[in-house]
Design a protein around this motif. Structure first.
Motif, PDB file in Angstrom:
ATOM      1  N   ILE A 326       0.840  -1.204   0.000  1.00 47.07           N
ATOM      2  CA  ILE A 326       0.000   0.000   0.000  1.00 47.07           C
ATOM      3  C   ILE A 326       0.871   1.248   0.000  1.00 47.07           C
ATOM      4  CG2 ILE A 326      -1.628   1.341   1.386  1.00 47.07           C
ATOM      5  CD1 ILE A 326      -2.865  -1.312   2.296  1.00 47.07           C
ATOM      6  N   LEU A 327       1.891   1.283   0.864  1.00 48.57           N
ATOM      7  CA  LEU A 327       2.777   2.455   0.931  1.00 48.57           C
ATOM      8  C   LEU A 327       3.563   2.623  -0.372  1.00 48.57           C
ATOM      9  CD1 LEU A 327       4.109   2.127   4.597  1.00 48.57           C
ATOM     10  CD2 LEU A 327       2.321   3.642   3.735  1.00 48.57           C
ATOM     11  N   PHE A 364      -1.545   4.294  10.646  1.00 44.70           N
ATOM     12  CA  PHE A 364      -1.681   4.329   9.189  1.00 44.70           C
ATOM     13  C   PHE A 364      -1.808   5.762   8.698  1.00 44.70           C
ATOM     14  CE2 PHE A 364      -4.308   3.911   5.264  1.00 44.70           C
ATOM     15  CZ  PHE A 364      -3.385   3.201   4.506  1.00 44.70           C
ATOM     16  N   GLY A 365      -2.546   6.595   9.438  1.00 46.08           N
ATOM     17  CA  GLY A 365      -2.685   7.996   9.061  1.00 46.08           C
ATOM     18  C   GLY A 365      -1.347   8.707   9.041  1.00 46.08           C
ATOM     19  N   GLN A 423       5.341   2.624  18.093  1.00 47.79           N
ATOM     20  CA  GLN A 423       5.084   3.401  19.302  1.00 47.79           C
ATOM     21  C   GLN A 423       5.615   4.823  19.198  1.00 47.79           C
ATOM     22  OE1 GLN A 423       3.197   2.801  22.037  1.00 47.79           O
ATOM     23  NE2 GLN A 423       2.549   1.083  20.758  1.00 47.79           N
ATOM     24  N   ILE A 424       6.516   5.077  18.263  1.00 50.18           N
ATOM     25  CA  ILE A 424       6.976   6.453  18.045  1.00 50.18           C
ATOM     26  C   ILE A 424       5.781   7.348  17.738  1.00 50.18           C
ATOM     27  CG2 ILE A 424       8.368   7.972  16.565  1.00 50.18           C
ATOM     28  CD1 ILE A 424      10.248   5.601  16.104  1.00 50.18           C
ATOM     29  N   ALA A 425       4.847   6.826  16.956  1.00 52.45           N
ATOM     30  CA  ALA A 425       3.651   7.600  16.609  1.00 52.45           C
ATOM     31  C   ALA A 425       2.520   7.411  17.602  1.00 52.45           C
ATOM     32  CB  ALA A 425       3.172   7.210  15.207  1.00 52.45           C
ATOM     33  N   LEU A 426       2.476   6.273  18.273  1.00 53.27           N
ATOM     34  CA  LEU A 426       1.288   5.925  19.064  1.00 53.27           C
ATOM     35  C   LEU A 426       1.394   6.252  20.545  1.00 53.27           C
ATOM     36  CD1 LEU A 426       0.398   2.474  17.446  1.00 53.27           C
ATOM     37  CD2 LEU A 426      -0.630   4.711  16.987  1.00 53.27           C
ATOM     38  N   ILE A 427       2.607   6.462  21.060  1.00 56.87           N
ATOM     39  CA  ILE A 427       2.752   6.634  22.505  1.00 56.87           C
ATOM     40  C   ILE A 427       2.026   7.870  23.019  1.00 56.87           C
ATOM     41  CG2 ILE A 427       4.982   7.841  22.285  1.00 56.87           C
ATOM     42  CD1 ILE A 427       5.783   6.450  24.930  1.00 56.87           C
TER      43      ILE A 427
END
Length: 434
Positions: A326-327, A364-365, A423-427
């Motif tokens: 997808i990417l 994903f966003g 987790q870089i994006a989600l933390i």
């Protein structure tokens, strides 16, 4: 003719219209309206156009778009954005490549005000390119750093890309804003590291700038304090649950205007121009969103998203492999299509797939918005490259594309790190107060 074939033909027509430089919103209106009329009826298409336009335009959360755009326009018009560059220049400008690094830091700061990659590249290009030319910087490094630094505008919150993704995917704007903070800082750091490594390998690319005293550094930081304070207050307020994104946008825009009035840098003419530019940009974004809500029912009626989703979920590839495919498709499309067009066109197809695969939609966003950034400096479209070309007309377009290449690879490294360590994006969004 089957509905799926009509759907794929509609997507093909949309691609042709976009290649012919038809505005994104108009192209999607034509295909969406025509597709619904063919697969359902003319009256259904007319009814959908009327209802979707009103429903979308009345959504309260979209107020963040004009308010954050106004905040950035006022900051640019009153010279506040230059202070971000001046502060970074005072601190790191004396290093080899320091002016290019300061430009990138300034772009990151301005991105946190405007949410616009084009505005960041244009504003910082006007501020920094003449300075780098004066000190004998290589034109490829100078223009490449401006074009790449401008891409931070779509990742570092507030981001118009996140707003559009949130509306299309029915996700939280606030969580997406907060999710973009650490990836944005990571990408900014990678850009600065890229400049440093290039100057270590080839010192002639960028001489050291003039040194500044401690007092000069302090004055520069003090001048940028109002902007830094507004950035920390708005993003920190969203993270801490003090403000909703709409309230944060209102507070940020209001504080920037008050600060400009106190400093007596905001004249009625400048304020009028900032408001006018904000209205034009907001109208463009709204047209794209309304068009997206017209083309999505056409794709649903054609069963194209279902067919593609079944194909991707049934192939013998693990979830990360499907995500990589997808990417990769976004990277390829980014060479030919404008970012928002890609987002609107692909979300109805890819979003159900990533949910089935168990991929976090917030992650994903962030990944999608980062890949859209890469499209901003990818040939042959590369909008940011053409923006920098307009500011530096004497630099050949090919040299600017060569200049952004190392930064493109830095973005690819950032993308790989986010996939490997989500987790870089989600933390932050996972620990924020809603």
């Amino acid at each position: 003719m089957s509905s799926e074939l009509i759907g794929f033909l509609g997507i093909l027509v949309l691609f042709v219209l976009l290649v012919l430089r038809i505005p994104v919103a108009i192209a999607m209106f034509v295909v969406g309206f025509g597709g619904v009329a063919i697969l359902n009826s003319w009256s259904a298409a007319e009814s959908l156009l009327a209802s979707e336009s009103f429903t979308l335009a009345s959504r309260q959360e979209l107020v963040v778009v004009p308010l954050f755009i106004l905040m950035g326009n006022v900051a640019a018009a009153t010279g506040m954005s230059r202070r971000l560059y001046d502060a970074a220049y005072a601190i790191i400008g004396q290093l080899k490549g320091g002016l290019a690094s300061a430009t990138i830091v300034g772009c990151g700061g301005f991105a946190a005000l405007s949410g616009s990659s084009v505005a960041a590249a244009l504003t910082m290009g006007k501020v920094s390119l003449a300075e780098m030319d004066r000190f004998g910087y290589d034109s490829k490094l100078a223009t490449g750093s401006v074009a790449a630094g401008g891409t931070l505008g779509i990742l570092i919150p507030p981001s118009t890309g996140f707003v559009i993704y949130a509306i299309l995917a029915q996700e939280s704007i606030g969580r997406l804003f907060v999710a973009g903070v650490l990836p944005g800082l990571l990408l900014l750091s990678l850009f600065v590291a890229t400049v440093t490594i290039m100057c270590m390998i080839k010192p002639s690319l960028a001489p050291a700038g003039p040194s500044t005293s401690t007092s000069e550094k302090g004055r520069a930081l003090l001048g940028a304090f109002p902007i830094i304070a507004v950035i920390l207050l708005t993003i920190g307020g969203i993270y801490g649950g003090i403000f909703s994104p709409v309230e944060a946008a209102a507070v940020g825009a209001g504080l920037i205007i008050v600060a400009a009035l106190i400093e007596r840098t905001l004249t009625p003419r400048l304020f009028w121009e900032a408001c006018k530019d904000s209205v034009v940009t907001t109208a463009t974004v709204m047209l794209i969103l309304i068009a997206a809500h017209l083309i999505n029912p056409f794709l649903a009626l054609s069963q194209v998203p279902t067919a593609v989703g079944e194909f991707l979920t049934n192939i013998q590839v693990p979830a990360l492999g499907v995500l990589a495919l997808i990417l990769l498709s976004y990277l390829v499309l980014g060479c030919f299509l404008e970012g928002f067009a890609m987002l609107v066109l692909t979300m109805p197809i890819y979003y159900p797939v990533i949910l089935q695969l168990g991929i976090d939609p917030i992650l994903f966003g962030v990944l999608v918005v980062l890949v859209l950034e890469m499209g901003l400096i990818s040939p042959p479209v590369g909008i940011n490259v053409f923006i920098v070309k307009s500011v530096a007309p004497k630099v050949p377009l090919g040299d600017i594309f060569i200049g952004v290449l190392p930064f493109w690879f830095a973005m690819f490294v950032c993308l790989a790190l986010l996939v490997a360590f989500p987790q870089i994006a989600l933390i932050l969004p996972n620990t924020m107060f809603d």
